[in-house]
Write a protein that holds these residues in place. Structure first.
Motif, PDB file in Angstrom:
ATOM      1  N   LEU A  23       0.831  -1.208   0.000  1.00 45.86           N
ATOM      2  CA  LEU A  23       0.000   0.000   0.000  1.00 45.86           C
ATOM      3  C   LEU A  23       0.859   1.250   0.000  1.00 45.86           C
ATOM      4  O   LEU A  23       1.942   1.269   0.595  1.00 45.86           O
ATOM      5  N   THR A  24       0.332   2.299  -0.619  1.00 45.83           N
ATOM      6  CA  THR A  24       0.927   3.618  -0.455  1.00 45.83           C
ATOM      7  C   THR A  24       0.479   4.155   0.896  1.00 45.83           C
ATOM      8  O   THR A  24      -0.420   3.594   1.541  1.00 45.83           O
ATOM      9  N   GLU A  25       1.048   5.248   1.324  1.00 49.57           N
ATOM     10  CA  GLU A  25       0.644   5.838   2.605  1.00 49.57           C
ATOM     11  C   GLU A  25      -0.825   6.267   2.575  1.00 49.57           C
ATOM     12  O   GLU A  25      -1.559   6.058   3.549  1.00 49.57           O
ATOM     13  N   ASP A  26      -1.273   6.850   1.479  1.00 49.47           N
ATOM     14  CA  ASP A  26      -2.678   7.253   1.377  1.00 49.47           C
ATOM     15  C   ASP A  26      -3.610   6.046   1.433  1.00 49.47           C
ATOM     16  O   ASP A  26      -4.666   6.093   2.071  1.00 49.47           O
ATOM     17  N   GLN A  27      -3.232   4.957   0.759  1.00 53.84           N
ATOM     18  CA  GLN A  27      -4.043   3.743   0.799  1.00 53.84           C
ATOM     19  C   GLN A  27      -4.073   3.159   2.209  1.00 53.84           C
ATOM     20  O   GLN A  27      -5.118   2.699   2.676  1.00 53.84           O
TER      21      GLN A  27
END
Length: 164
Positions: free
Chosen positions: A121-125
């Protein structure tokens, strides 16, 4: 970054929703997927999961194997939106489901009907899924490895000379 979603202990509906939500966050990264289909368990699945399994079974399981209690799709392209959604919908009901990018890097891997779930995951995800499942149900793989070392790693650490 690779995270583990700690979904064990959630009721079935919450686990299935969390699994679909997490996989939906990364669906644009998914180029290939595979799953097993424990067909003998189909009576225990909600209608949406049974429909997804039937689509995958009809599309990817050879006709002469469709009556077997345990089936597998093999690694398949997910360019078709309906196929990608079927893999996402069914993943939490499989004993094993995996998702990859076009470059073969792993996007997500689920086992044991969604109770073992690793995902990149990205940080936003991560923030988005954390809002749904809570901060205590997501941990980086590195953090998890520190608190749950393998038998061999534990043995090596015990045998290593103490740091001075």
């Amino acid at each position: 970054m690779e995270y583990l979603l700690l979904l064990d202990g959630l009721d079935d509906e919450a686990l299935w929703a969390a699994s679909r939500a997490a996989l939906s966050l990364v669906q644009h990264d998914i180029a290939k997927a595979e799953t097993d289909i424990p067909w003998s368990m189909r009576d225990t699945w909600p209608a949406e999961a049974a429909g997804a399994a039937a689509l995958l079974r009809d599309r990817f399981v050879p006709e002469h194997k469709r009556d077997e209690p345990y089936q597998q799709t093999g690694m398949q392209l997910t360019d078709d939106h309906a196929v990608r959604q079927a893999f996402i919908t069914f993943a939490a009901h499989a004993y094993d489901a995996s998702f990859w990018r076009h470059d073969h890097a792993e996007v997500a891997s689920l086992a044991d009907e969604g109770t073992s779930f690793a995902i990149h995951l990205t940080e936003d995800q991560r923030k988005t899924i954390t809002e749904m499942i809570g901060d205590d149900r997501i941990v980086t793989l590195a953090e998890w490895n520190k608190t749950h070392p393998s038998f061999w790693r534990s043995l090596l650490e015990r045998l290593s000379p103490p740091e001075s």
